[in-house]
Design an enzyme around this catalytic site. Sequence first.
Site, mmCIF file in Angstrom:
data_model
loop_
_atom_site.group_PDB
_atom_site.id
_atom_site.type_symbol
_atom_site.label_atom_id
_atom_site.label_comp_id
_atom_site.label_asym_id
_atom_site.label_seq_id
_atom_site.Cartn_x
_atom_site.Cartn_y
_atom_site.Cartn_z
ATOM 1 N N ASN A 1 -2.427 1.881 3.332
ATOM 2 C CA ASN A 1 -3.574 1.165 4.107
ATOM 3 C C ASN A 1 -2.788 0.232 5.119
ATOM 4 O O ASN A 1 -2.166 -0.847 4.704
ATOM 5 C CB ASN A 1 -4.546 0.244 3.223
ATOM 6 N N TRP A 2 -2.828 0.708 6.407
ATOM 7 C CA TRP A 2 -1.811 -0.245 7.167
ATOM 8 C C TRP A 2 -2.550 -1.351 7.761
ATOM 9 O O TRP A 2 -1.812 -2.305 8.508
ATOM 10 C CB TRP A 2 -1.389 0.634 8.456
ATOM 11 N N LYS A 3 -3.811 -1.742 7.338
ATOM 12 C CA LYS A 3 -4.340 -2.927 8.033
ATOM 13 C C LYS A 3 -4.276 -2.973 9.258
ATOM 14 O O LYS A 3 -4.169 -2.082 10.146
ATOM 15 C CB LYS A 3 -4.084 -4.040 7.146
ATOM 16 N N SER B 1 0.007 -5.236 -4.410
ATOM 17 C CA SER B 1 1.352 -5.458 -4.524
ATOM 18 C C SER B 1 2.135 -4.357 -5.328
ATOM 19 O O SER B 1 3.182 -4.618 -5.964
ATOM 20 C CB SER B 1 1.486 -6.800 -5.047
ATOM 21 N N GLU C 1 -10.976 -7.202 1.527
ATOM 22 C CA GLU C 1 -10.816 -7.948 2.737
ATOM 23 C C GLU C 1 -12.266 -7.628 3.433
ATOM 24 O O GLU C 1 -12.883 -8.759 4.066
ATOM 25 C CB GLU C 1 -9.556 -7.625 3.294
ATOM 26 N N GLU D 1 -8.509 -2.561 -7.353
ATOM 27 C CA GLU D 1 -7.337 -3.548 -6.533
ATOM 28 C C GLU D 1 -7.823 -4.877 -6.878
ATOM 29 O O GLU D 1 -8.602 -5.773 -6.290
ATOM 30 C CB GLU D 1 -7.590 -3.416 -4.962
ATOM 31 N N GLY E 1 -0.594 -1.348 0.531
ATOM 32 C CA GLY E 1 -0.757 -2.100 1.554
ATOM 33 C C GLY E 1 0.619 -2.523 2.180
ATOM 34 O O GLY E 1 1.161 -1.514 2.815
ATOM 35 N N GLY E 2 1.091 -3.711 1.999
ATOM 36 C CA GLY E 2 2.412 -3.973 2.761
ATOM 37 C C GLY E 2 3.410 -3.001 2.696
ATOM 38 O O GLY E 2 4.123 -2.612 3.652
ATOM 39 N N HIS F 1 -13.032 -2.373 0.652
ATOM 40 C CA HIS F 1 -11.754 -3.123 0.175
ATOM 41 C C HIS F 1 -11.932 -4.611 0.272
ATOM 42 O O HIS F 1 -13.064 -5.302 0.901
ATOM 43 C CB HIS F 1 -10.904 -3.008 1.553
ATOM 44 N N GLY G 1 -1.673 -8.524 -1.513
ATOM 45 C CA GLY G 1 -0.853 -8.821 -0.762
ATOM 46 C C GLY G 1 -0.069 -10.367 -0.998
ATOM 47 O O GLY G 1 0.489 -11.236 -0.443
HETATM 48 C C1 PEP Z 1 -4.392 -3.315 -0.060
HETATM 49 O O1 PEP Z 1 -4.657 -3.884 0.929
HETATM 50 O O2 PEP Z 1 -5.231 -2.169 -0.351
HETATM 51 C C2 PEP Z 1 -3.128 -3.696 -0.694
HETATM 52 C C3 PEP Z 1 -3.248 -3.037 -1.973
HETATM 53 O O3 PEP Z 1 -2.331 -4.420 -0.241
HETATM 54 P P1 PEP Z 1 -0.749 -4.825 -0.845
HETATM 55 O O4 PEP Z 1 -0.277 -3.756 -1.374
HETATM 56 O O5 PEP Z 1 -0.037 -5.418 0.279
HETATM 57 O O6 PEP Z 1 -1.258 -6.055 -1.975
#
Ligand code: PEP
Length: 257
Positions: free
Chosen positions: A10-12, A218, A102, A172, A239-240, A100, A178
């Site tokens: 997920n590049w957000k 994470s 967010e 999640e 994500g990251g 998600h 994040g």
């Molecule tokens: C996400 O946004 O789905 C996620 C898991 O982010 P991160 O890996 O950065 O915690």
Amino acid sequence: MNRKKIVAGNWKMNKLYSEAVELVDEITIALKDDEKADGIVKILIPSFPYLRKVARHSHGIKNMFTGAQNCAHEEGGAFTGEVSAAMIKSLGVSHVIIGHSERRSYFHETNEDLKKKVNIVLGQSLTPIFCVGESEEKRHAKEHFAVIEKQITDSLFHLPATEFAKVVLAYEPVWAIGTGLTATSHQAQEMHLFIRTLIEKKYGKETANMISILYGGSCNAKNATELFACPDVDGGLIGGASLVAKDFITIIHSFPQ
Ligand code: PEP
């Protein structure tokens, strides 16, 4: 167990266009002759404007797909700024993230809104990657199982088994997204098993055993091996770490052999 193993990035709201093209190129070049990765489903999930490009560049790589981060809650019409599931599909995209954290927190998406989106996405023969997760507060109050149960029940359990079987789930925990805080493999396995048992009660063992449940929060190149070794963790929503080609590839290689 024959469940699909999946790593989704997920590049957000990251990367300018040229950077996104560079990233998809780096990933696809690395995966081209990577037989070890062939059996793993890989999904790149960039922002809307890059979907077509990423879908084209991913073409030809085994088990590689493109996903959208969201879609409109209506099928079409006068909804300025929204992007419909049908539009997404027309770009060669196959998956859509729904729910998600967010979106739930910053855009106030409710379980009822998400139920509508699930129906619309499935109606277009797209695969929903449906996210659930509890806040830190709810975990401290030991209400995390109840939160997850309600999110799944309210938004997904109206589906007939044949449709439910098409959904990918992602657990999640909000406190892990994040933040650099990862659920321990024990916490992840415990929740994934809880989710699978919930599905079994509603749809039976066969359906429960075929649903892929991803962990997100994470997850990175260092901890993926331990998380993916859990029997009910079928991969990750990343994500990251998905923004760095080398790390994303390492995560794809992190399943037990
Ligand atoms: C996400 O946004 O789905 C996620 C898991 O982010 P991160 O890996 O950065 O915690």
